[in-house]
Design a protein around this motif. Structure first.
Motif, short mmCIF file in Angstrom:
data_model
loop_
_atom_site.label_atom_id
_atom_site.label_comp_id
_atom_site.label_asym_id
_atom_site.label_seq_id
_atom_site.Cartn_x
_atom_site.Cartn_y
_atom_site.Cartn_z
N ILE A 185 14.60 80.77 -1.79
CA ILE A 185 15.55 79.70 -2.09
C ILE A 185 16.49 79.49 -0.89
CG2 ILE A 185 17.43 78.95 -3.59
CD1 ILE A 185 16.01 80.55 -5.84
N LEU A 186 16.90 80.57 -0.24
CA LEU A 186 17.75 80.46 0.94
C LEU A 186 17.01 79.75 2.08
CD1 LEU A 186 20.64 81.33 1.54
CD2 LEU A 186 19.70 83.32 2.71
N ARG A 187 15.72 79.96 2.16
CA ARG A 187 14.93 79.26 3.17
C ARG A 187 14.93 77.75 2.90
NH1 ARG A 187 8.64 80.13 4.88
NH2 ARG A 187 8.68 78.51 6.46
N TYR A 188 14.85 77.38 1.66
CA TYR A 188 14.90 75.97 1.29
C TYR A 188 16.27 75.36 1.63
CZ TYR A 188 14.92 71.80 -1.61
OH TYR A 188 15.03 70.52 -2.05
N ILE A 189 17.34 76.11 1.41
CA ILE A 189 18.69 75.59 1.62
C ILE A 189 19.03 75.49 3.11
CG2 ILE A 189 21.16 76.07 1.29
CD1 ILE A 189 20.42 77.33 -1.39
#
Length: 90
Positions: free
Chosen positions: A57-61
């Motif tokens: 999810i942090l990669r997406y953000i």
């Protein structure tokens, strides 16, 4: 990284700290099982799932840029959920 992305990252890290605390509480029987191999496997899976989901999810953000303030917010969210859970148990 722009300010909007930093705020979203901080908010996500804080909320994920709360989610992680709830996830550990739900899996309490697996993590603290009497049988050692179930305890090891359960702890490994809980940590693996939590870390993988956080960084995906942090990669997406923000392309998985991890900063020290993310860790502080994770710990803050975890601690806040523990305090709220203790107050509701009373």
């Amino acid at each position: 990284m722009n300010l909007e992305t930093q705020i979203i990252t901080l908010l996500f890290s804080f909320l994920y700290g709360i989610f992680f605390s709830l996830f550990v509480n739900v899996n309490h029987k697996i993590i603290y099982n009497a049988k050692k191999w179930i305890r090891l496997l359960g702890t490994f899976l809980v940590v693996l799932i939590s870390v993988l989901s956080y960084f995906l999810i942090l990669r997406y953000i923000n392309n998985a840029a991890f900063h020290p303030y993310c860790l502080i917010m994770l710990i803050g969210g975890y601690y806040l959920e523990q305090v709220i859970a203790k107050r509701f148990k009373k």
